[in-house]
Design a protein around this motif. Structure first.
Motif, PDB file in Angstrom:
ATOM      1  N   GLU A   1       0.816  -1.218   0.000  1.00 47.99           N
ATOM      2  CA  GLU A   1       0.000   0.000   0.000  1.00 47.99           C
ATOM      3  C   GLU A   1       0.843   1.260   0.000  1.00 47.99           C
ATOM      4  O   GLU A   1       0.555   2.194  -0.711  1.00 47.99           O
ATOM      5  N   ASN A   2       1.860   1.350   0.853  1.00 40.00           N
ATOM      6  CA  ASN A   2       2.802   2.471   0.885  1.00 40.00           C
ATOM      7  C   ASN A   2       2.134   3.829   1.095  1.00 40.00           C
ATOM      8  O   ASN A   2       2.451   4.805   0.433  1.00 40.00           O
ATOM      9  N   TRP A   3       1.193   3.920   2.024  1.00 41.60           N
ATOM     10  CA  TRP A   3       0.508   5.173   2.321  1.00 41.60           C
ATOM     11  C   TRP A   3       1.426   6.178   3.006  1.00 41.60           C
ATOM     12  O   TRP A   3       1.183   7.375   2.959  1.00 41.60           O
ATOM     13  N   GLU A   4       2.470   5.701   3.653  1.00 40.92           N
ATOM     14  CA  GLU A   4       3.341   6.590   4.431  1.00 40.92           C
ATOM     15  C   GLU A   4       4.032   7.651   3.584  1.00 40.92           C
ATOM     16  O   GLU A   4       4.412   8.701   4.097  1.00 40.92           O
ATOM     17  N   ASN A   5       4.205   7.426   2.300  1.00 40.67           N
ATOM     18  CA  ASN A   5       4.912   8.380   1.443  1.00 40.67           C
ATOM     19  C   ASN A   5       4.004   9.395   0.758  1.00 40.67           C
ATOM     20  O   ASN A   5       4.489  10.265   0.035  1.00 40.67           O
ATOM     21  N   CYS A   6       2.701   9.306   0.965  1.00 42.86           N
ATOM     22  CA  CYS A   6       1.776  10.256   0.333  1.00 42.86           C
ATOM     23  C   CYS A   6       1.994  11.657   0.900  1.00 42.86           C
ATOM     24  O   CYS A   6       2.074  11.841   2.105  1.00 42.86           O
ATOM     25  N   VAL A   7       2.076  12.639   0.014  1.00 45.09           N
ATOM     26  CA  VAL A   7       2.222  14.041   0.418  1.00 45.09           C
ATOM     27  C   VAL A   7       0.935  14.803   0.147  1.00 45.09           C
ATOM     28  O   VAL A   7       0.536  15.661   0.919  1.00 45.09           O
ATOM     29  N   GLU A   8       0.271  14.473  -0.940  1.00 51.47           N
ATOM     30  CA  GLU A   8      -0.993  15.122  -1.315  1.00 51.47           C
ATOM     31  C   GLU A   8      -1.965  14.024  -1.703  1.00 51.47           C
ATOM     32  O   GLU A   8      -1.659  13.192  -2.555  1.00 51.47           O
ATOM     33  N   LEU A   9      -3.146  14.007  -1.067  1.00 49.99           N
ATOM     34  CA  LEU A   9      -4.046  12.874  -1.242  1.00 49.99           C
ATOM     35  C   LEU A   9      -5.500  13.323  -1.215  1.00 49.99           C
ATOM     36  O   LEU A   9      -5.887  14.149  -0.395  1.00 49.99           O
ATOM     37  N   ASN A  10      -6.297  12.762  -2.112  1.00 52.02           N
ATOM     38  CA  ASN A  10      -7.729  13.023  -2.162  1.00 52.02           C
ATOM     39  C   ASN A  10      -8.450  11.695  -1.953  1.00 52.02           C
ATOM     40  O   ASN A  10      -8.428  10.825  -2.812  1.00 52.02           O
ATOM     41  N   LEU A  11      -9.079  11.533  -0.794  1.00 50.42           N
ATOM     42  CA  LEU A  11      -9.864  10.332  -0.481  1.00 50.42           C
ATOM     43  C   LEU A  11     -11.320  10.721  -0.230  1.00 50.42           C
ATOM     44  O   LEU A  11     -11.953  10.232   0.691  1.00 50.42           O
ATOM     45  N   SER A  12     -11.856  11.574  -1.060  1.00 52.73           N
ATOM     46  CA  SER A  12     -13.226  12.047  -0.910  1.00 52.73           C
ATOM     47  C   SER A  12     -14.220  11.048  -1.489  1.00 52.73           C
ATOM     48  O   SER A  12     -13.869  10.181  -2.284  1.00 52.73           O
TER      49      SER A  12
ATOM     50  N   GLN B   1      -7.742  15.778   1.280  1.00 56.18           N
ATOM     51  CA  GLN B   1      -9.152  16.036   0.980  1.00 56.18           C
ATOM     52  C   GLN B   1      -9.963  14.833   1.456  1.00 56.18           C
ATOM     53  O   GLN B   1      -9.732  13.715   1.001  1.00 56.18           O
ATOM     54  N   LEU B   2     -10.901  15.073   2.367  1.00 58.56           N
ATOM     55  CA  LEU B   2     -11.773  14.009   2.889  1.00 58.56           C
ATOM     56  C   LEU B   2     -13.231  14.462   2.796  1.00 58.56           C
ATOM     57  O   LEU B   2     -13.988  14.392   3.755  1.00 58.56           O
ATOM     58  N   ILE B   3     -13.634  14.910   1.642  1.00 55.44           N
ATOM     59  CA  ILE B   3     -14.960  15.493   1.430  1.00 55.44           C
ATOM     60  C   ILE B   3     -16.029  14.403   1.345  1.00 55.44           C
ATOM     61  O   ILE B   3     -15.847  13.393   0.671  1.00 55.44           O
ATOM     62  N   ASP B   4     -17.160  14.632   2.035  1.00 57.32           N
ATOM     63  CA  ASP B   4     -18.364  13.803   1.924  1.00 57.32           C
ATOM     64  C   ASP B   4     -18.095  12.315   2.153  1.00 57.32           C
ATOM     65  O   ASP B   4     -18.413  11.480   1.318  1.00 57.32           O
ATOM     66  N   ASN B   5     -17.512  12.003   3.324  1.00 56.65           N
ATOM     67  CA  ASN B   5     -17.234  10.615   3.685  1.00 56.65           C
ATOM     68  C   ASN B   5     -18.045  10.137   4.882  1.00 56.65           C
ATOM     69  O   ASN B   5     -17.809   9.044   5.382  1.00 56.65           O
TER      70      ASN B   5
END
Length: 177
Positions: free
Chosen positions: A57-68, A95-99
């Motif tokens: 998965e390697n989520w630790e390296n994310c700098v900019e992320l949209n999980l809306s 970004q965690l819009i409308d979750n």
């Protein structure tokens, strides 16, 4: 990742689904503890297999992320989503819009400068994640009724806070506070 039938590469996805929920078969086999039963005995994945999945998965390296727009209707999906959020140690813009998120207090985002939680189900500021570096925070269209817990953001370099369309906006002099 590449989606052959759509000719789309992973870097072109702006709002990927974190994970589909369990299948109907898995739901029927689930017991009250969240474990699954198979032919009368409890089964668990091997730890090695779980480690391999997490490594990929390697989520630790994310700098900019949209999980809306994740449509987190099943408890399994919500738990998996929170597990992913806890791994975002380097994210700066999220970004965690409308979750339909209700409580993120177990999450710490140490480098997050911009967080958008527009249109979720937060009812107070105490439900926010730990945000020591936040500069821009959008909480519009939630259910925040009071400014209790605002002190938690006092040590951060917060420059903008959007509380539009929350019940707290009807409180007299809420902006001054």
């Amino acid at each position: 990742h590449r989606l052959e039938q759509c000719d789309v590469t992973g870097d072109q996805l702006t709002c990927p689904r974190v994970r589909e929920g369990p299948s109907e078969e898995e739901l029927s086999l689930r017991d009250g503890t969240g474990h699954y039963w198979e032919r009368g005995r409890r089964t668990r994945r091997e730890e090695g297999q779980r480690w391999e999945e997490r490594r990929q998965e390697n989520w630790e390296n994310c700098v900019e992320l949209n999980l809306s727009y994740q449509d987190l209707g099943d408890p399994f999906q919500r738990e998996n989503f929170l597990r992913i959020l806890r791994r975002l140690i380097r994210v700066e813009k999220l970004q965690l819009i409308d979750n339909s998120l209700t409580n993120l207090s177990s999450v710490r985002l140490p480098r997050c400068r911009m967080l958008n939680l527009h249109r979720n189900h937060l009812v107070c500021l105490r439900q926010l994640p730990k945000l020591p570096a936040v500069e821009h925070l959008c909480l519009s269209e939630n259910a925040i009724a009071s400014l209790g817990g605002l002190a938690a953001l006092g040590n951060s370099p917060l420059r903008s806070l959007n509380l539009n369309r929350n019940p707290v906006t009807f409180t007299q002099d809420y902006r001054a506070r």
